[in-house]
Design an enzyme around this catalytic site. Structure first.
Site, PDB file in Angstrom:
ATOM      1  CG  ASP A 205      26.411  46.834   4.726  1.00 12.99           C
ATOM      2  OD1 ASP A 205      26.865  47.966   4.497  1.00 12.99           O
ATOM      3  OD2 ASP A 205      25.596  46.607   5.637  1.00 12.99           O
TER       4      ASP A 205
ATOM      5  CE  LYS B 203      21.480  50.562   3.680  1.00 16.09           C
ATOM      6  NZ  LYS B 203      21.982  51.935   3.842  1.00 16.09           N
TER       7      LYS B 203
ATOM      8  CG  ASN C 101      26.197  53.061  11.600  1.00 17.34           C
ATOM      9  OD1 ASN C 101      26.447  51.938  11.172  1.00 17.34           O
ATOM     10  ND2 ASN C 101      25.827  54.058  10.823  1.00 17.34           N
TER      11      ASN C 101
ATOM     12  CE1 TYR D  63      19.600  51.420   6.929  1.00 15.36           C
ATOM     13  CE2 TYR D  63      19.737  53.710   7.633  1.00 15.36           C
ATOM     14  CZ  TYR D  63      20.179  52.672   6.836  1.00 15.36           C
ATOM     15  OH  TYR D  63      21.193  52.893   5.951  1.00 15.36           O
TER      16      TYR D  63
ATOM     17  CG  ASP E 209      23.328  53.607   0.838  1.00 14.48           C
ATOM     18  OD1 ASP E 209      23.169  54.778   0.455  1.00 14.48           O
ATOM     19  OD2 ASP E 209      23.106  53.238   1.996  1.00 14.48           O
TER      20      ASP E 209
ATOM     21  NE  ARG F  98      31.448  47.989   4.821  1.00 16.35           N
ATOM     22  CZ  ARG F  98      30.611  48.753   5.517  1.00 16.35           C
ATOM     23  NH1 ARG F  98      30.792  48.946   6.797  1.00 16.35           N
ATOM     24  NH2 ARG F  98      29.563  49.320   4.929  1.00 16.35           N
TER      25      ARG F  98
END
Length: 605
Positions: free
Chosen positions: A266, A193, A430, A122, A288, A175
């Site tokens: 995203d 995920k 991040n 991850y 999320d 994104r």
């Protein structure tokens, strides 16, 4: 008994389709297919872990080295091999290859060493894996749906070999983390995920489906890259884009049912909020980036109440960054403040947002009434200086969602320390290179008084003779458990309150020892406990609100959750055998045939 078709490697496509049966929660292959098919199916393969009896009975004795190894012995060898690899991308590729060979061993390795493995499968390594996705692509692991498939999406989804899917993670790659538009290479985030759905919450892997919707990319580097794996065209926008998504959503529930959870991941900020508003009351869905990240941050803020002795309504917040994650966090903070007695207007007055164009003020109000930033536009003088905004607002909480590495300068951190005895600093961007500040910088510039959390992992920090262990505000604490609770309860619509429930569940698991070490989160090694607790709390919420559809309501929800989780320990590959006692089922005892050492006495013998 459910029957599943197995995803076959190209080399055995001409053989008969294997039959995999779910018996007592475990998957067993039966029928005519034997031998190499057991070794080729990642779901059934145990490698050298097959016993001698299994090898002989199933017909592949001799195809493996004679030594039978336990799963623990196999993992020791894998740890040695991982340690010899030079970088995290090589380790990621190694683990994905393991997943392609031996599913149970892959998840066993991750679950037994979460703290070391999570940064590889991850964040932050998954970001690099997405950037290099075309180079490290090996075999099918999810569905690619393109704009050119419109009108045929249901037919395309029927190509996925699993007839039962409970969870879908879908991205359009616009994104990816803080890396921007990666187009079809965003598939790595959907895979990552859902890997955590299984590793952290125990959702069975064959019930999970990663999907990438490829509508093009605006990343010129990818458009000019001869090795890019996606459509080489600019992104489709507007009505055509939403017509494609509508068809996808309809196809997904037609194929797998209305209770199928669809997690959006995203998407660009405007699309992300529009999609959530478009589908949240019609499908079982959540985002999320907007909701999971928000719950993680709010969990940390609930825990910080025990250190600063302030409720949520007593804080003032400054956000550096006003994208989807920031707006999602702010929205959940508002929900938490309302629960503590504030009005929505009073709550929003305590939130200041600053992005690349400066402070969000009403003179920047977007004519588009659906702009999610609009509720946070302040009636204030414009400002292009973050430090000026901080000096004016005097926040007790500084939250970074900007993806601007080093955005929290020493001067900004010192102002936070001057205005607060224990300033709360959350550098959430991040991967690590995008973090607004490091843990060391935060403690050094606040005289060791700050309460720090980050989105990426940082090593322990030494300051003035004390060691701090900064907590990682990783949304992996939240979304796997939320997903498990949704699936287990049969929740059809996911309201924002579900994520407040999840945030409180995580905060309740944070011990005084965790806080004294400088962490707002439980150790990553406890993340599976977090997932189980969240799942139970979500189930309790669903039944209390009359929104669950799993009947009858389980009386012991912890036991119910455990009974439905994936078991990554090796199981007997053979069906269960048993004998009848001789007196109940007598067996005729035949006299042995006579052996002759000479010519038989009768020519008719």
């Amino acid at each position: 008994m459910k029957i599943f078709k197995m995803l076959r490697p190209p080399s055995v496509l001409k053989t008969m389709i294997a039959r995999i049966h779910e018996v007592g929660g475990e998957l067993v292959m039966t029928g005519e297919i034997k031998g190499l098919d057991y070794l080729r199916s990642p779901r059934l393969n145990k490698g050298t872990g097959f016993t001698l009896k299994e090898r002989q009975t199933l017909g592949f004795h001799g195809l493996l080295p004679p030594r039978v190894k336990t799963q623990q012995e196999q993992m020791e060898l894998l740890r040695i091999a991982l340690g010899d690899l030079k970088n995290d991308l090589a380790k990621y590729t190694f683990l994905m290859d393991l997943h392609d060979r031996n599913e149970k061993l892959f998840f066993k390795l991750i679950t037994e060493d979460i703290e070391k493995m999570l940064p590889i499968v991850y964040t932050p390594t998954v970001g690099l894996a997405c950037q290099k996705f075309g180079l490290i692509y090996r075999r099918p692991r999810g569905l690619f749906i393109t704009y050119h498939d419109r009108g045929h999406i249901f037919e395309l989804m029927k190509n996925w070999p699993e007839p039962i899917v409970k969870a879908i993670c879908v991205t359009d790659g616009e994104r990816i983390l803080g890396l921007g538009d990666l187009g079809a290479s965003g598939m790595g985030i959907s895979v990552g995920k859902l890997t955590l759905y299984t590793a952290l919450a125990g959702v069975k892997p064959h019930l999970c489906l990663p999907i990438t919707i490829d509508v093009g990319t605006n990343n010129e580097k990818l458009l000019n890259d001869p090795y890019y794996i996606g459509l080489k065209q600019k992104r489709i926008r507007g009505d055509q884009y939403y017509e494609l998504l509508d068809e996808f959503m309809e196809a997904a529930v037609k194929r797998y049912g209305r209770e199928t959870l669809i997690q959006f991941e995203d998407f660009g900020i405007i699309n992300a909020f529009d999609i959530l508003d478009r589908y949240k009351d019609r499908y079982c869905t959540f985002n999320d980036d907007i909701q999971g990240t928000a719950a993680t941050v709010v969990a940390g803020l609930y825990a910080a109440e025990r250190l600063v002795h302030k409720k949520m309504t007593d804080h003032c917040f400054v956000f550096f960054g006003a994208g989807g994650a920031a707006i999602g966090i702010a929205n959940l903070i508002v929900t938490a403040m309302i629960e503590q007695g504030s009005t929505a207007e009073q709550a929003r007055e305590k939130i200041w947002m600053f992005d690349q164009n400066g402070l969000l003020t009403k003179e920047r109000l977007d004519a588009n009434v659906n702009n999610p930033q609009n509720p946070y536009m302040r009636d204030s003088e414009p400002s292009k200086s973050l430090i000026d905004v901080i000096e004016k607002a005097k926040p007790s909480v500084l939250i970074g969602c900007s993806t601007v590495g080093g955005g929290f300068t020493p001067e900004i951190l010192k102002v936070m320390a001057a205005n607060n005895e224990k300033p709360i600093i959350m550098a959430l961007s991040n991967p690590t290179s995008k973090a607004e500040c490091t843990a060391q910088q935060a403690y050094d510039n606040t005289e060791g008084r700050c309460i720090f959390a980050s989105g990426s992992p940082f090593p322990p920090v030494e300051y003035s003779g004390k060691t701090f262990y900064p907590g990682q505000g990783n949304n992996a604490y939240i979304f796997p458990g939320v997903a498990l609770g949704i699936i287990a309860s049969g929740l059809h619509h996911v309201k924002n309150e579900v994520f407040l429930v999840a945030a409180k569940a995580v905060a309740d698991l944070i011990t005084e020892e965790d806080l004294s070490r400088g962490s707002l989160y439980p150790p990553l090694s406890h993340i599976q406990t977090c997932s189980k607790e969240i799942a139970v709390r979500v189930m309790e919420y669903a039944y209390e609100k009359g929104q669950a559809s799993t009947y009858p309501e389980p009386q012991d929800k912890y036991c119910y959750i455990r009974s439905h989780q994936y078991n990554c320990d090796y199981q007997n590959a053979l069906r269960e055998h048993w004998d009848y006692p001789n007196e109940d089922c007598p067996v005729a005892i035949l006299e042995p045939k006579k052996k002759y050492n000479h010519k038989p006495p009768c020519p008719c013998f």
